[in-house]
Design an enzyme around this catalytic site. Sequence first.
Site, PDB file in Angstrom:
ATOM      1  N   ASP A   7       0.876  -1.172   0.000  1.00 24.35           N
ATOM      2  CA  ASP A   7       0.000   0.000   0.000  1.00 24.35           C
ATOM      3  C   ASP A   7       0.915   1.224   0.000  1.00 24.35           C
ATOM      4  O   ASP A   7       1.407   1.641   1.050  1.00 24.35           O
ATOM      5  CB  ASP A   7      -0.884  -0.023   1.261  1.00 24.35           C
ATOM      6  CG  ASP A   7      -1.751   1.231   1.367  1.00 24.35           C
ATOM      7  OD1 ASP A   7      -2.014   1.876   0.333  1.00 24.35           O
ATOM      8  OD2 ASP A   7      -2.159   1.559   2.500  1.00 24.35           O
ATOM      9  N   GLU A  67      -1.673  -1.743  -4.275  1.00 27.60           N
ATOM     10  CA  GLU A  67      -3.013  -1.162  -4.239  1.00 27.60           C
ATOM     11  C   GLU A  67      -3.121  -0.125  -5.341  1.00 27.60           C
ATOM     12  O   GLU A  67      -2.264   0.744  -5.472  1.00 27.60           O
ATOM     13  CB  GLU A  67      -3.265  -0.518  -2.868  1.00 27.60           C
ATOM     14  CG  GLU A  67      -4.738  -0.262  -2.639  1.00 27.60           C
ATOM     15  CD  GLU A  67      -5.035   0.175  -1.207  1.00 27.60           C
ATOM     16  OE1 GLU A  67      -5.160  -0.682  -0.326  1.00 27.60           O
ATOM     17  OE2 GLU A  67      -5.163   1.382  -0.981  1.00 27.60           O
ATOM     18  N   ASP A 139      -1.730   0.795   7.527  1.00 25.38           N
ATOM     19  CA  ASP A 139      -1.102   0.654   6.198  1.00 25.38           C
ATOM     20  C   ASP A 139      -0.679  -0.789   5.933  1.00 25.38           C
ATOM     21  O   ASP A 139      -0.822  -1.294   4.820  1.00 25.38           O
ATOM     22  CB  ASP A 139       0.131   1.578   6.085  1.00 25.38           C
ATOM     23  CG  ASP A 139      -0.247   3.046   6.202  1.00 25.38           C
ATOM     24  OD1 ASP A 139      -1.080   3.499   5.395  1.00 25.38           O
ATOM     25  OD2 ASP A 139       0.269   3.723   7.101  1.00 25.38           O
TER      26      ASP A 139
END
Lengths: 181, 181
Positions: A7, A67, A139
């Site tokens: 991410d 992501e 995260d």
Amino acid sequence: MRILGIDPGSTATGFGVVERVEGRVIHVAHGTLRPPRGLCLARRLSFLHASVSEQIRQHGPEVAVVERVFIAANPRSALVLGQARGAILAALAAEGLEVGELAAREVKKAVTGTGAATKAQVQSMVARLLDLDAEPPSDAADALAVAICRAHMGRLAGMDLRGASRRRRRPRSVSSLRGAR
Amino acid sequence: MRILGIDPGSTATGFGVVERVEGRVIHVAHGTLRPPRGLCLARRLSFLHASVSEQIRQHGPEVAVVERVFIAANPRSALVLGQARGAILAALAAEGLEVGELAAREVKKAVTGTGAATKAQVQSMVARLLDLDAEPPSDAADALAVAICRAHMGRLAGMDLRGASRRRRRPRSVSSLRGAR
């Protein structure tokens, strides 16, 4: 199959490594990469690049999933996020991983049942799915969720970075160059 | 002082190397880095990162200057440009260069006399200033113009990437990490 989920973010990049073993998905590692404050932009990006390479060497994933970006309304924040993604994606490819992307919404839906899940819901579900003692930081939980999602997909599903995704191909040299005179 | 100028782009990144010798600015090299078509995004970014490192090793600049972004109206193009910049800036810092930015408008004004100069005007002036036999391609001319501009500035002028810009500092390790269980 060992999978690295990421991410990306300029101040905090979450990562998570999972392994699919006989239909089960097992936790390997997770964490947050935070470029030290006070470094200039170029050094913060170099930190991200080097840290991602280090995690790959340590945990040996064959596949990476990042992501996919929700395009912000603001071009400035798109630029800042783009810079972090650029440093990270370059490291993934340089280490020879197959690289794909998954939209945050799809990942949330697959992991929690709803595309509009809160951060807390993702953290809680990731901890349950991977049988963790404690919930991972946000995260890292997002990164683990991406990796879990990829682990449940077929070999080519969700792989939608444009163009061919050939493994172990090193970049070729410069296309046009004029030497010293 | 040897200076690497860069005009980052996802399909074509211009670079130019100049050297300041006793008040004069001399051409060393220039070229355009073009990631091969058909590669996926991550491999194109890895190509840019590796190609920039290769140019640095070949030409040995101590200082790098990157054209500062004109923020596009469109977040999608800001993201795409950001990704290319991220891969490139990470390479500059990893090679230990001092990294700065200069706005395209300032560079054009310094080199041609007007901030609204056309690409052709920049190409023509760069060829004259560096005494080249032929005009460099547009991206390389922009990169040479940035490098020329930096060469005429003081040691710290134009260096406005935020935070400290320490040379030869390698990134430290990951700040928070949870190992395999």
